[in-house]
Design an enzyme around this catalytic site. Structure first.
Site, PDB file in Angstrom:
ATOM      1  N   GLY A  46      22.332  -2.651 -25.279  1.00 36.58           N
ATOM      2  CA  GLY A  46      22.884  -2.784 -23.895  1.00 36.58           C
ATOM      3  C   GLY A  46      23.763  -4.229 -23.501  1.00 36.58           C
ATOM      4  O   GLY A  46      22.959  -5.279 -22.986  1.00 36.58           O
ATOM      5  N   ASN A  69      10.612   3.190 -18.317  1.00 37.35           N
ATOM      6  CA  ASN A  69      11.079   2.084 -18.681  1.00 37.35           C
ATOM      7  C   ASN A  69      11.890   1.326 -17.938  1.00 37.35           C
ATOM      8  O   ASN A  69      12.505   2.102 -17.254  1.00 37.35           O
ATOM      9  CB  ASN A  69      11.828   1.942 -20.157  1.00 37.35           C
ATOM     10  CG  ASN A  69      13.257   1.732 -20.325  1.00 37.35           C
ATOM     11  OD1 ASN A  69      13.798   0.669 -19.999  1.00 37.35           O
ATOM     12  ND2 ASN A  69      14.083   2.572 -21.073  1.00 37.35           N
ATOM     13  N   GLY A  72      15.952  -2.966 -18.004  1.00 41.24           N
ATOM     14  CA  GLY A  72      16.486  -4.041 -16.492  1.00 41.24           C
ATOM     15  C   GLY A  72      17.566  -4.273 -17.504  1.00 41.24           C
ATOM     16  O   GLY A  72      18.379  -5.519 -16.624  1.00 41.24           O
ATOM     17  N   LEU A  73      18.083  -4.605 -18.738  1.00 39.30           N
ATOM     18  CA  LEU A  73      19.792  -4.626 -19.462  1.00 39.30           C
ATOM     19  C   LEU A  73      19.347  -6.043 -19.704  1.00 39.30           C
ATOM     20  O   LEU A  73      20.540  -7.106 -19.643  1.00 39.30           O
ATOM     21  CB  LEU A  73      20.912  -4.692 -18.684  1.00 39.30           C
ATOM     22  CG  LEU A  73      21.044  -3.057 -18.707  1.00 39.30           C
ATOM     23  CD1 LEU A  73      22.675  -3.156 -17.366  1.00 39.30           C
ATOM     24  CD2 LEU A  73      21.725  -2.601 -19.382  1.00 39.30           C
ATOM     25  N   CYS A 129      22.665   2.922 -16.566  1.00 42.22           N
ATOM     26  CA  CYS A 129      21.746   2.774 -16.685  1.00 42.22           C
ATOM     27  C   CYS A 129      20.853   2.690 -14.996  1.00 42.22           C
ATOM     28  O   CYS A 129      21.685   1.699 -14.281  1.00 42.22           O
ATOM     29  CB  CYS A 129      21.662   1.050 -17.015  1.00 42.22           C
ATOM     30  SG  CYS A 129      19.790   0.388 -16.748  1.00 42.22           S
ATOM     31  N   GLY A 243      15.727  12.866 -26.288  1.00 47.44           N
ATOM     32  CA  GLY A 243      14.458  12.860 -26.727  1.00 47.44           C
ATOM     33  C   GLY A 243      14.200  13.843 -28.378  1.00 47.44           C
ATOM     34  O   GLY A 243      13.523  14.735 -28.610  1.00 47.44           O
TER      35      GLY A 243
END
Lengths: 303, 257
Positions: A46, A69, A72-73, A129, A243
């Site tokens: 990202g 996770n 945070g980009l 996100c 998944g």
């Protein structure tokens, strides 16, 4: 030999397995094991208009059949991506998807304008996100937010536009319809489910960000359900993820309505898992006399 | 430097202390590529994440790699159940190891389960290396005799004084740095120890390389979860412990970042 290719928004993938954003870097990390060209495509890490530092560590926690996770980009910015990674990606990979995030609509548009002038094949709009304070999922949790960012970005690019949806909403089909109405060519889902783990000794959350996104086999049935619901609600193609770790999972996702799939967390467990999934799908096609994967997309027979 | 992923037979397994195990695998192509300070991401049946474990010894001639690990949770407990004849699911060798100058005197400082990755340095540098190894008490001591067998002067410290120097590794480190002409200190262990070692090295103006730990995902630089704050060219940013490390030059690491 069966034909494993799929076509989404006019873009042809040699097979339906795509590496999910944030789990495969920018294609450079696994080349010691196998070439990027084995995958149908890659959704790159990202990216934002400016480089982003990301959240403080720890950024990962294990859970039952999954992980949380809170990266945070962290990324080098869209210009860095185009300059450093894209030439190699184009040379070594198949379909190159740029995953774009932003805090404001202007951020999204600015990043997409850079990508529109580049060689990427598709743009995946990350409005999902869960790990950034501003923007990110906040665009994806309301129809108005999803519509306004999709519409602005649509005007900024002619490239095929995928909108990536968050599962952290009451009705994902409403968001999917909003994205479709504003010109999305495709939707991808699901991003991670917001979760939390706590260390019982220290009474501290394991993630420094306190909360993070859950992915891995644990979320698979939720993803299948949401893909199925969206398939019933929109007429644009869907890329299913969440998944998937085996060929059976991928086929299940396609039966629910996905035209292609993305894999992420499974690659951490077994870096070869995408190749095993591709082989398994091929075997399933041969065994069941399936000539094209379009024959199975959305073909679940609900009770 | 390249890495591999596959299942490799365990040819030796030993218990070094309560809950601490030594495992040797037959993996010629991995041994060929491996360097001191690198690690492998070990797959555990039934767990989503692999477990990063440092490489303790590399035998290129016999094509073997040795790992020493401590049972910390359910995953490492499951790993400890494997025995000779079973295979180990290994992704490695990974990361950047230590950069050891040739023909110069060096010190390795290890604390607890931070000691194993330093043994390979001792094997390679023998008497040019001095080892200062700290443990909680006499029951936790591992590998000290092996450092000595490689010809490395070995100073033992325990927190409770049950064996060797009573107290932290920094006191003997201070002594050594005063008396000897050392070109480098390599450290691996708990964060407070690493910080104290860096401070001592700064005071003596001796370069220091530290091996860091962080909760890890992919192990190959893709997922960017195992970050540590570093400074390069005057700019602060999160490096990846798995790919940019685990060994860093001390001056580029910012703790509490």
């Amino acid at each position: 030999m069966v034909d494993m290719s799929v076509k989404i928004a006019g873009v042809e993938f040699p097979n339906p397995v795509i590496a999910a954003s944030g789990t495969y870097g920018n294609g450079e990390c696994y080349t010691d094991l196998y070439p990027l060209s084995k995958l149908g495509g890659i959704s790159c890490k990202g990216m934002t208009i400016e480089p982003k530092l990301g959240n403080p560590p720890p950024r990962i926690a294990e859970s039952y059949s999954g992980i949380l996770n809170s990266v945070g980009l962290q990324n080098i910015g869209v210009h860095g991506f185009v300059e450093y990674y894209l030439p190699t990606l184009k040379e070594e990979g198949n379909v190159i998807i740029a995953n774009v995030a932003g805090a404001t609509i202007d951020d999204y548009v600015a990043a997409v304008e850079v990508l529109d002038a580049s060689d990427v094949d598709m743009i995946e709009l990350n409005i999902s996100c869960p790990n950034v304070k501003q923007g990110g999922a906040s665009w994806g949790i309301s129809c108005e937010g999803a519509a306004s960012v999709t519409s602005a970005v649509r005007r900024a690019t002619k490239k095929p536009l995928i909108v990536k949806l968050t599962p952290n909403v009451t009705d994902i089909t409403a968001i999917a319809k909003a994205a479709e109405a504003e010109g999305a060519d495709c939707i991808s889902l699901i991003n991670t489910l917001l979760g939390m783990r706590i260390d019982v000794k220290t009474r501290r959350p394991i993630l420094k960000n306190n909360v993070g996104g859950l992915s891995g086999p644990a979320v698979f049935p939720v993803a299948v359900r949401m893909v199925w619901q969206c398939h019933n609600a929109v007429n644009i193609p869907i890329i299913g993820m969440g998944g998937i770790s085996t060929a059976e999972d991928a086929i299940e996702m396609m039966l629910a309505g996905a035209s292609a799939v993305q894999m992420g967390t499974a690659i951490f467990t077994d870096p070869y898992s995408p190749l095993k999934v591709i082989d398994g799908i091929e075997e399933y096609m041969e065994e069941n006399g399936i000539k094209s994967l379009s024959e199975i997309v959305g073909q679940v027979k609900p009770w | 430097m390249s890495f591999f992923c596959g299942k490799y037979p365990i040819i030796e397994k030993r218990t070094l202390a309560k809950g601490i195990y030594s495992v040797v695998i037959d993996a010629p192509e991995l041994a060929d590529e491996a360097e001191a300070g690198q690690f492998a991401n070990i797959g555990v049946q039934g767990f989503t994440l692999r477990r990063p474990i440092s490489i303790c010894q590399i035998d290129k001639e016999h094509g073997t790699l040795r790992f020493v690990f401590e049972v910390r949770g359910k995953g490492t407990y499951a790993l400890a159940q494997l025995s000779e004849g079973d295979s180990l699911d290994v992704l490695g060798p990974l990361g950047r190891g230590f950069n050891i100058p040739e023909g110069k005197k060096i010190i390795v400082v290890g604390g607890g389960i931070g000691v194993p990755p330093l043994l390979e340095i001792s094997r390679e540098t023998s008497s040019m290396c001095t080892a200062i190894l700290g443990f909680r008490d006499y029951t936790r001591i591992i590998l000290n005799d092996e450092f000595e067998e490689f010809g490395t002067k070995t100073i033992l410290c325990t927190d409770d004084g049950s064996v060797g120097v009573h107290g932290l590794v920094t006191a003997p480190l201070e002594e050594e740095l005063k008396s000897g002409n050392y070109a480098l200190v390599c450290a691996c262990g708990p964060e407070p120890m690493i910080k104290a070692v860096i401070k001592t090295c700064e005071a003596h103006n001796v370069p220091c390389q530290v091996s860091l730990e962080q909760r890890m995902g992919c192990g190959v630089g893709a997922c960017v979860v195992c970050s540590c704050m570093t400074v390069r060219n005057g700019r602060e940013y999160y490096s990846r412990v798995c790919k940019d490390g685990p060994v860093f030059n001390a001056e580029e690491v910012r703790f509490n970042g």
